[in-house]
Design an enzyme around this catalytic site. Structure first.
Site, PDB file in Angstrom:
ATOM      1  N   THR A 264      43.296 -10.320  45.462  1.00 17.64           N
ATOM      2  CA  THR A 264      43.043  -8.887  45.606  1.00 17.64           C
ATOM      3  C   THR A 264      41.551  -8.568  45.565  1.00 17.64           C
ATOM      4  OG1 THR A 264      43.307  -6.781  44.442  1.00 17.64           O
ATOM      5  CG2 THR A 264      43.441  -8.737  43.101  1.00 17.64           C
ATOM      6  N   ASP A 265      41.184  -7.439  46.155  1.00 11.60           N
ATOM      7  CA  ASP A 265      39.781  -7.001  46.074  1.00 11.60           C
ATOM      8  C   ASP A 265      39.411  -6.540  44.665  1.00 11.60           C
ATOM      9  OD1 ASP A 265      41.180  -4.593  46.023  1.00 11.60           O
ATOM     10  OD2 ASP A 265      40.095  -3.670  47.685  1.00 11.60           O
ATOM     11  N   GLU A 266      40.427  -6.304  43.807  1.00 14.54           N
ATOM     12  CA  GLU A 266      40.135  -5.774  42.469  1.00 14.54           C
ATOM     13  C   GLU A 266      39.354  -6.761  41.610  1.00 14.54           C
ATOM     14  OE1 GLU A 266      43.196  -3.714  40.413  1.00 14.54           O
ATOM     15  OE2 GLU A 266      43.968  -2.780  42.232  1.00 14.54           O
TER      16      GLU A 266
ATOM     17  N   TYR B 232      45.332  -6.817  34.852  1.00 14.68           N
ATOM     18  CA  TYR B 232      45.820  -7.328  36.142  1.00 14.68           C
ATOM     19  C   TYR B 232      44.697  -8.022  36.913  1.00 14.68           C
ATOM     20  CZ  TYR B 232      46.797  -7.226  41.167  1.00 14.68           C
ATOM     21  OH  TYR B 232      46.905  -7.576  42.489  1.00 14.68           O
TER      22      TYR B 232
ATOM     23  N   LYS C  16      44.138 -11.996  37.942  1.00 23.94           N
ATOM     24  CA  LYS C  16      43.992 -12.472  39.335  1.00 23.94           C
ATOM     25  C   LYS C  16      42.661 -13.208  39.493  1.00 23.94           C
ATOM     26  CE  LYS C  16      46.369 -11.881  42.466  1.00 23.94           C
ATOM     27  NZ  LYS C  16      47.544 -12.642  42.985  1.00 23.94           N
TER      28      LYS C  16
HETATM   29  P1  NAD Z   1      55.171  -7.105  44.283  1.00 16.39           P
HETATM   30  O1  NAD Z   1      55.058  -6.745  42.842  1.00 16.39           O
HETATM   31  O2  NAD Z   1      55.802  -6.160  45.237  1.00 16.39           O
HETATM   32  O3  NAD Z   1      55.973  -8.492  44.422  1.00 16.39           O
HETATM   33  C1  NAD Z   1      55.754  -9.582  43.582  1.00 16.39           C
HETATM   34  C2  NAD Z   1      56.897 -10.576  43.776  1.00 16.39           C
HETATM   35  O4  NAD Z   1      56.658 -11.697  42.921  1.00 16.39           O
HETATM   36  C3  NAD Z   1      58.279 -10.013  43.397  1.00 16.39           C
HETATM   37  O5  NAD Z   1      59.231 -10.355  44.384  1.00 16.39           O
HETATM   38  C4  NAD Z   1      58.598 -10.690  42.077  1.00 16.39           C
HETATM   39  O6  NAD Z   1      59.999 -10.863  41.855  1.00 16.39           O
HETATM   40  C5  NAD Z   1      57.874 -12.017  42.235  1.00 16.39           C
HETATM   41  N1  NAD Z   1      57.532 -12.617  40.923  1.00 16.39           N
HETATM   42  C6  NAD Z   1      56.925 -12.004  39.882  1.00 16.39           C
HETATM   43  N2  NAD Z   1      56.813 -12.862  38.847  1.00 16.39           N
HETATM   44  C7  NAD Z   1      57.333 -14.054  39.265  1.00 16.39           C
HETATM   45  C8  NAD Z   1      57.484 -15.318  38.653  1.00 16.39           C
HETATM   46  N3  NAD Z   1      57.084 -15.527  37.385  1.00 16.39           N
HETATM   47  N4  NAD Z   1      58.037 -16.310  39.373  1.00 16.39           N
HETATM   48  C9  NAD Z   1      58.451 -16.112  40.658  1.00 16.39           C
HETATM   49  N5  NAD Z   1      58.357 -14.919  41.270  1.00 16.39           N
HETATM   50  C10 NAD Z   1      57.792 -13.895  40.584  1.00 16.39           C
HETATM   51  O7  NAD Z   1      53.694  -7.495  44.719  1.00 16.39           O
HETATM   52  P2  NAD Z   1      52.940  -7.242  46.108  1.00 16.39           P
HETATM   53  O8  NAD Z   1      52.323  -5.901  46.083  1.00 16.39           O
HETATM   54  O9  NAD Z   1      53.810  -7.644  47.224  1.00 16.39           O
HETATM   55  O10 NAD Z   1      51.751  -8.300  45.952  1.00 16.39           O
HETATM   56  C11 NAD Z   1      51.924  -9.665  46.345  1.00 16.39           C
HETATM   57  C12 NAD Z   1      50.641 -10.424  46.102  1.00 16.39           C
HETATM   58  O11 NAD Z   1      49.576  -9.825  46.841  1.00 16.39           O
HETATM   59  C13 NAD Z   1      50.186 -10.422  44.639  1.00 16.39           C
HETATM   60  O12 NAD Z   1      49.653 -11.687  44.352  1.00 16.39           O
HETATM   61  C14 NAD Z   1      49.111  -9.361  44.580  1.00 16.39           C
HETATM   62  O13 NAD Z   1      48.177  -9.639  43.569  1.00 16.39           O
HETATM   63  C15 NAD Z   1      48.503  -9.481  45.966  1.00 16.39           C
HETATM   64  N6  NAD Z   1      47.901  -8.253  46.515  1.00 16.39           N
HETATM   65  C16 NAD Z   1      48.600  -7.082  46.534  1.00 16.39           C
HETATM   66  C17 NAD Z   1      48.012  -5.960  47.115  1.00 16.39           C
HETATM   67  C18 NAD Z   1      48.740  -4.644  47.188  1.00 16.39           C
HETATM   68  O14 NAD Z   1      48.143  -3.648  47.612  1.00 16.39           O
HETATM   69  N7  NAD Z   1      50.012  -4.558  46.848  1.00 16.39           N
HETATM   70  C19 NAD Z   1      46.722  -6.035  47.666  1.00 16.39           C
HETATM   71  C20 NAD Z   1      46.040  -7.258  47.608  1.00 16.39           C
HETATM   72  C21 NAD Z   1      46.646  -8.374  47.040  1.00 16.39           C
HETATM   73  O1  DAU Z   2      43.193  -3.130  45.790  1.00 13.65           O
HETATM   74  C1  DAU Z   2      44.312  -3.976  45.842  1.00 13.65           C
HETATM   75  C2  DAU Z   2      45.271  -3.589  44.742  1.00 13.65           C
HETATM   76  O2  DAU Z   2      45.843  -2.345  45.129  1.00 13.65           O
HETATM   77  C3  DAU Z   2      46.363  -4.628  44.500  1.00 13.65           C
HETATM   78  O3  DAU Z   2      45.778  -5.815  44.028  1.00 13.65           O
HETATM   79  C4  DAU Z   2      47.381  -4.120  43.467  1.00 13.65           C
HETATM   80  O4  DAU Z   2      48.432  -5.054  43.341  1.00 13.65           O
HETATM   81  C5  DAU Z   2      47.919  -2.795  43.951  1.00 13.65           C
HETATM   82  O5  DAU Z   2      48.777  -2.266  42.965  1.00 13.65           O
HETATM   83  C6  DAU Z   2      46.783  -1.805  44.242  1.00 13.65           C
HETATM   84  O6  DAU Z   2      46.131  -1.391  43.002  1.00 13.65           O
HETATM   85  P1  DAU Z   2      45.732   0.146  42.730  1.00 13.65           P
HETATM   86  O7  DAU Z   2      45.640   0.331  41.274  1.00 13.65           O
HETATM   87  O8  DAU Z   2      44.588   0.559  43.563  1.00 13.65           O
HETATM   88  O9  DAU Z   2      47.061   0.871  43.354  1.00 13.65           O
HETATM   89  P2  DAU Z   2      47.950   2.081  42.830  1.00 13.65           P
HETATM   90  O10 DAU Z   2      48.910   2.406  43.923  1.00 13.65           O
HETATM   91  O11 DAU Z   2      48.503   1.845  41.474  1.00 13.65           O
HETATM   92  O12 DAU Z   2      46.904   3.275  42.709  1.00 13.65           O
HETATM   93  C7  DAU Z   2      46.136   3.701  43.827  1.00 13.65           C
HETATM   94  C8  DAU Z   2      45.218   4.822  43.338  1.00 13.65           C
HETATM   95  O13 DAU Z   2      46.030   5.971  43.000  1.00 13.65           O
HETATM   96  C9  DAU Z   2      44.451   4.489  42.077  1.00 13.65           C
HETATM   97  O14 DAU Z   2      43.167   5.063  42.133  1.00 13.65           O
HETATM   98  C10 DAU Z   2      45.261   5.111  40.957  1.00 13.65           C
HETATM   99  C11 DAU Z   2      45.859   6.345  41.636  1.00 13.65           C
HETATM  100  N1  DAU Z   2      47.187   6.765  41.105  1.00 13.65           N
HETATM  101  C12 DAU Z   2      48.178   5.841  41.081  1.00 13.65           C
HETATM  102  C13 DAU Z   2      49.416   6.145  40.595  1.00 13.65           C
HETATM  103  C14 DAU Z   2      50.528   5.120  40.538  1.00 13.65           C
HETATM  104  C15 DAU Z   2      47.406   8.061  40.693  1.00 13.65           C
HETATM  105  O15 DAU Z   2      46.506   8.925  40.751  1.00 13.65           O
HETATM  106  N2  DAU Z   2      48.646   8.386  40.217  1.00 13.65           N
HETATM  107  C16 DAU Z   2      49.651   7.478  40.132  1.00 13.65           C
HETATM  108  O16 DAU Z   2      50.761   7.844  39.648  1.00 13.65           O
END
Ligand code: NAD
Ligand code: DAU
Length: 350
Positions: free
Chosen positions: A130-132, A155, A159
């Site tokens: 992730t970019d975080e 988190y 990562k």
């Molecule tokens: P998600 O939470 O939707 O899915 C995570 C999946 O991993 C689920 O299916 C869960 O059952 C599985 N999982 C969790 N713990 C596990 C374990 N111990 N063993 C096996 N499986 C397990 O997550 P996502 O948003 O699809 O993110 C997927 C990946 O991409 C993550 O590594 C996250 O850090 C990365 N990522 C997410 C975002 C985003 O915006 N969502 C952006 C950049 C990177």
């Molecule tokens: O940047 C990549 C990341 O983006 C991934 O690595 C993470 O897995 C993914 O969850 C996401 O993280 P964020 O914290 O940016 O996403 P989230 O959807 O939780 O929040 C987006 C923005 O909205 C953030 O500034 C917090 C704000 N927010 C979020 C929620 C859930 C609110 O204001 N209210 C809310 O209820």
């Protein structure tokens, strides 16, 4: 190719599994997932009967199970997405994140190293990050692959730690690895704890829209299918040992995005213009809330020829349409434990 995709029942993982299963009928795709609250096999209904697809229920934190799985199947590629992924949950329960994101990643690295040690040719361990990990930007600048790590939440720290371990296994043991760091994804099948699907669900149900702080935080949004295509390109063309940033070049201040979403929803639901905006409620800010993320994905675009395909307005409409057409999916994932999570996360913060 025999490819293990971890976390394939989750949001991004399910799009990656679908892409690989459909695009590469000659590859054997194994989806390993623990099916936590975020994992949902409904996400893969359309491909579950394909002959090149196998689901494995299991936990990456169980090192013996992982080693046995690698011994049995002799995967030659790994695309590792399994993770605890929600920042707010990492604030209330960091240990799950340490276990899955750090220990789970090391278990996979050890298992790959053990079965590949005599011949690393045509093997690849691809870690999705992730970019975080880069921390938070002010108004100016972008994250590049050289930006020093500075994670702020449990988190992002977990990562970052897993990224360092993946690089360490490449440096120390020559394990063929590649990493990508992506910005915020949105699209169908995202669990409604994240901003966009949570707000879509609340608007449908005329519930308040909980905006953290002043709503001034900025995120760079990418359509999930574009992330999956970037992963395909990097898996096949990325250079071993390298890192690639993936981003949408699409920055939005939260409150601006929320207002656009409200307008789209009012139109789709046949509600009066401005009705959903009235649900906006400013609540106590997220602890350690990063101000701005913005990705420079020049390296990926120039070296590997990837670019995002969708404009945000188009992607957002597609996303809203999907949630409105899939209320059963939404109702299933928001019953039971979700209600408890929601109460704990949002009560007393208004
Ligand atoms: P998600 O939470 O939707 O899915 C995570 C999946 O991993 C689920 O299916 C869960 O059952 C599985 N999982 C969790 N713990 C596990 C374990 N111990 N063993 C096996 N499986 C397990 O997550 P996502 O948003 O699809 O993110 C997927 C990946 O991409 C993550 O590594 C996250 O850090 C990365 N990522 C997410 C975002 C985003 O915006 N969502 C952006 C950049 C990177
Ligand atoms: O940047 C990549 C990341 O983006 C991934 O690595 C993470 O897995 C993914 O969850 C996401 O993280 P964020 O914290 O940016 O996403 P989230 O959807 O939780 O929040 C987006 C923005 O909205 C953030 O500034 C917090 C704000 N927010 C979020 C929620 C859930 C609110 O204001 N209210 C809310 O209820």
């Amino acid at each position: 190719m025999k490819i293990l995709i971890t976390g394939g029942a989750g949001f991004i993982g399910s799009h990656v599994v679908r892409l690989f299963v459909n695009k590469y009928p000659n590859y054997e795709i194994y989806n390993l997932d623990k099916l936590t609250y975020a994992g949902n096999l409904e996400n893969l209904k359309d491909i579950e009967e394909k002959p090149n697809y196998t689901f494995i229920h299991g936990d990456i934190v169980d090192g013996d199970f992982i080693q046995n799985l690698f011994n049995e199947h002799k995967f030659n590629g790994v695309i590792h997405l399994a993770a605890e992924s929600h920042v707010d949950r990492s604030i209330s329960n960091p240990m799950e994140f340490i276990q899955t994101n750090i220990v789970g990643t090391v278990n996979l690295l050890n298992a790959a190293k053990a079965i590949w040690k005599d011949n690393f040719e045509n093997k690849l361990f691809y870690h999705i990050s992730t970019d975080e990990v880069y921390g938070s930007l002010n108004d100016e600048g972008f994250f590049t692959e050289e930006t020093p790590y500075s994670p702020h939440s449990p988190y992002s720290a977990s990562k970052a730690s897993s990224d360092h371990l993946v690089r360490a296994y490449n440096d120390t043991f020559d394990l063929p690895t590649v990493i990508s760091n992506c910005s915020n994804n949105y699209g169908q099948n995202q669990f409604p704890e994240k901003l966009i699907p949570l707000f879509i669900n609340n608007i449908i149900n005329k519930k308040s829209l909980p905006v953290y702080g002043k709503g001034i935080n900025v995120r760079d949004w990418l359509y999930v299918v574009d992330h999956a295509t970037a992963i395909d390109v990097i898996f096949h063309k990325g250079k071993v040992g390298e890192t690639y940033n993936i981003g949408g070049n699409n920055e939005w201040k939260n409150i601006d995005l929320i207002k656009v979403l409200c307008k789209v929803m009012d139109k789709k639901l046949g509600r009066e213009v401005g009705e959903s905006e009235k649900l906006i409620t400013y609540i106590v800010d997220r602890a350690g809330h990063d101000l701005r993320y913005a990705i420079d994905s020049t390296k990926l675009q120039k070296e590997l020829g990837w670019k995002p395909s969708l404009q945000f307005e188009e992607g957002l409409e597609k996303t809203v349409d999907w949630y409105l057409a899939n209320t059963e999916w939404l109702n299933n994932v928001t019953s039971g434990a979700y209600k408890e999570y929601y109460l704990k996360q949002y009560s007393q913060k208004e």
